[in-house]
Design a protein around this motif. Structure first.
Motif, short mmCIF file in Angstrom:
data_model
loop_
_atom_site.label_atom_id
_atom_site.label_comp_id
_atom_site.label_asym_id
_atom_site.label_seq_id
_atom_site.Cartn_x
_atom_site.Cartn_y
_atom_site.Cartn_z
N VAL A 1 71.33 -5.32 72.39
CA VAL A 1 70.75 -4.35 73.11
C VAL A 1 69.48 -4.84 73.55
CG1 VAL A 1 69.82 -1.84 73.28
CG2 VAL A 1 72.00 -2.17 72.33
N SER A 2 68.62 -5.40 72.47
CA SER A 2 67.11 -5.87 72.65
C SER A 2 67.10 -6.61 71.74
CB SER A 2 66.32 -4.39 72.82
OG SER A 2 64.79 -5.05 72.96
N ALA A 3 66.26 -7.80 72.08
CA ALA A 3 65.97 -8.77 70.94
C ALA A 3 64.89 -8.13 69.94
CB ALA A 3 65.03 -10.24 71.55
N ILE A 4 64.99 -8.19 68.69
CA ILE A 4 64.24 -7.58 67.79
C ILE A 4 63.18 -8.69 67.08
CG2 ILE A 4 64.68 -6.60 65.56
CD1 ILE A 4 67.51 -5.92 66.22
N VAL B 1 70.28 1.19 67.20
CA VAL B 1 70.55 0.80 68.55
C VAL B 1 69.44 1.63 69.40
CG1 VAL B 1 72.24 1.15 70.54
CG2 VAL B 1 73.04 0.06 68.44
N ILE B 2 69.27 2.87 69.07
CA ILE B 2 68.36 3.85 69.64
C ILE B 2 66.97 3.25 69.45
CG2 ILE B 2 67.30 5.95 69.86
CD1 ILE B 2 70.17 6.97 69.07
N ALA B 3 66.71 2.82 68.33
CA ALA B 3 65.35 2.16 68.13
C ALA B 3 65.17 0.93 68.82
CB ALA B 3 65.33 1.79 66.53
N ALA B 4 66.41 -0.06 68.92
CA ALA B 4 66.00 -1.17 69.92
C ALA B 4 65.81 -1.01 71.05
CB ALA B 4 67.28 -2.07 69.43
N ALA B 5 66.48 0.23 71.79
CA ALA B 5 66.54 0.42 72.94
C ALA B 5 65.21 0.99 73.40
CB ALA B 5 67.68 1.40 73.41
N LYS B 6 64.43 1.75 72.32
CA LYS B 6 62.94 2.28 72.50
C LYS B 6 62.13 1.36 72.08
CE LYS B 6 64.08 7.13 72.06
NZ LYS B 6 63.75 8.43 71.60
N LYS B 7 62.33 0.04 71.87
CA LYS B 7 61.69 -1.00 71.45
C LYS B 7 60.85 -0.73 69.95
CE LYS B 7 62.36 -3.15 75.54
NZ LYS B 7 63.35 -4.18 75.52
N GLU B 8 61.43 0.23 69.25
CA GLU B 8 61.15 0.44 67.99
C GLU B 8 61.53 -0.65 66.91
OE1 GLU B 8 58.78 2.71 67.10
OE2 GLU B 8 58.73 3.38 69.28
N ALA C 1 60.37 -2.44 64.45
CA ALA C 1 60.13 -2.42 63.16
C ALA C 1 61.06 -1.73 62.26
CB ALA C 1 58.66 -2.00 62.74
N ILE C 2 61.53 -0.32 62.97
CA ILE C 2 62.26 0.52 62.22
C ILE C 2 63.63 0.07 62.33
CG2 ILE C 2 63.45 2.73 62.74
CD1 ILE C 2 60.90 4.02 63.23
N SER C 3 64.07 -0.62 63.47
CA SER C 3 65.71 -1.26 63.58
C SER C 3 65.90 -1.99 62.61
CB SER C 3 65.78 -1.98 64.94
OG SER C 3 66.93 -2.29 65.03
N LYS D 1 61.52 -18.54 66.80
CA LYS D 1 61.08 -17.99 65.41
C LYS D 1 60.54 -16.47 65.45
CE LYS D 1 59.70 -22.57 63.57
NZ LYS D 1 58.46 -23.30 63.09
N PHE D 2 60.98 -15.72 64.40
CA PHE D 2 60.49 -14.59 64.16
C PHE D 2 61.30 -13.41 65.12
CE2 PHE D 2 57.13 -17.11 62.45
CZ PHE D 2 57.26 -16.77 60.99
N GLU D 3 62.38 -13.84 65.37
CA GLU D 3 63.24 -13.01 66.56
C GLU D 3 64.66 -13.23 66.26
OE1 GLU D 3 61.97 -12.51 70.71
OE2 GLU D 3 63.66 -13.39 70.90
N ILE D 4 65.08 -12.17 66.22
CA ILE D 4 66.61 -11.85 66.28
C ILE D 4 67.01 -11.71 67.60
CG2 ILE D 4 68.73 -10.86 65.31
CD1 ILE D 4 67.09 -11.99 63.24
N SER D 5 67.34 -12.89 68.59
CA SER D 5 67.45 -12.96 69.97
C SER D 5 69.12 -12.23 70.10
CB SER D 5 67.34 -14.13 70.37
OG SER D 5 68.39 -15.05 69.86
#
Length: 316
Positions: free
Chosen positions: A89-92, A221-228, A230-232, A288-292
């Motif tokens: 949904v969005s890279a973390i 998924v909601i947190a990732a979509a909202k760019k939250e 850290a919570i995700s 680095k430091f990203e779950i793409s």
């Protein structure tokens, strides 16, 4: 009718995930603490409630395979399925606390559980107490470190002025919908699984585990979509720790859990350790430091492979 319960359960879980994320962000503003810590405490505890209820009920009703495999399968699903989908949904983004604290603690809990079960094919009341006490100590450590962590990411500013009553109501609504949603989804999934004749072990590590992981999926998924972000990530790591420390810990204290399925120790829990372990090198590979999104796809692919092997390994 079973399919209807599954659909209704999923709808409630999505609603519950939204309210939990909203209340968690509001709390992070209220107490000026990091969303990572909120994700690993409030959200993780609430989303681990379905696993606790299912495992406790299974142990008391003489189905230890479901009690253990529910947690093992849920921990696998949290990383392989939930984190994978959230990353799609969005890279973390991943902060330093992941490899300094959160990931090592998750690995210690996972390896300790494996040792306890492998040692005598049972999780005794004393061992459950050790796991639960370790969880409490970890929470004390997190709370003590809260004041030192003042970093707050960009979030919905409107949540900063939420009243205490509103935050409390969001938590209540979130917890209630997660509880009933998980209950209905698990009930429907079990009915469907039983109708095609699969064992308790397969039900526990697959359908029940995925069913009780849907709160994590919805919230993340909601947190990732909202760019939250850290919570995700914090929610998932925290949930895996909570699953072992509180779900199996408390269940074993009330009713010692016996390993009745040998393949759980030689196969399922090895997959759990593997998914947990692979997160560390994955964080440092390529971006680095990203779950793409690509890493997320690989996690989902790995989870799909696990499910395929599970149903083709002679357990059904």
């Amino acid at each position: 009718m079973s399919l209807l319960w599954v659909i209704l359960g999923f709808i409630l879980l999505v609603i519950g995930g939204e309210y939990l994320v909203r209340s968690s962000v509001a709390l992070s503003f209220k107490f000026n603490i990091s969303k990572m810590v909120i994700g690993m405490t409030v959200v993780s505890f609430a989303t681990s409630t379905p696993e606790l209820l299912v495992s406790l009920q299974a142990a008391l009703k003489g189905s230890p395979a479901i009690a253990i495999n529910n947690v093992v399968g849920s921990n696998i699903a949290n990383i392989g399925l939930v984190l994978g989908i959230a990353a799609l949904v969005s890279a973390i983004e991943v902060d330093k606390s992941f490899y300094k604290v959160n990931w090592p603690v998750m690995m210690v809990f996972s390896l300790t559980l494996f040792y306890f079960l492998k040692n005598d094919n049972m999780l005794s009341a004393i061992e459950g107490g050790v796991l639960f006490l370790a969880l409490l100590l970890f929470l004390v450590y997190l709370i003590k470190g809260i004041k030192k962590d003042k970093e707050i990411e960009d979030v919905d500013e409107a949540l900063a002025i939420s009243s205490n009553f509103k935050i409390f109501m969001w938590l209540v609504i979130g917890a209630a919908t997660l509880y009933f949603g998980s209950d209905w989804l698990v009930y429907g999934a079990k009915e469907i699984a039983l109708s095609i004749g699969v064992s308790d072990a397969v039900i526990g590590v697959s359908l029940v585990a995925v069913g009780t992981s849907v709160p994590e999926l919805a919230a993340s998924v909601i947190a990732a979509a909202k760019k939250e972000k850290a919570i995700s990530l914090g929610n998932l790591i925290g949930s895996n720790i909570f699953n072992i420390g509180s779900v199996l810990g408390l269940t074993a204290i009330i009713k010692p859990i016996e390993v009745t399925e040998p393949k759980m120790l030689s196969n399922d829990i090895i997959w759990m350790l593997g998914f947990a372990a692979v997160l560390l090198p994955m964080v440092f590979v390529k971006k680095k430091f990203e779950i793409s999104r690509i890493k997320g796809f690989l996690l989902v692919l790995g989870y799909s492979l696990f499910i395929i092997m599970l149903f083709s390994s002679g357990k059904i």
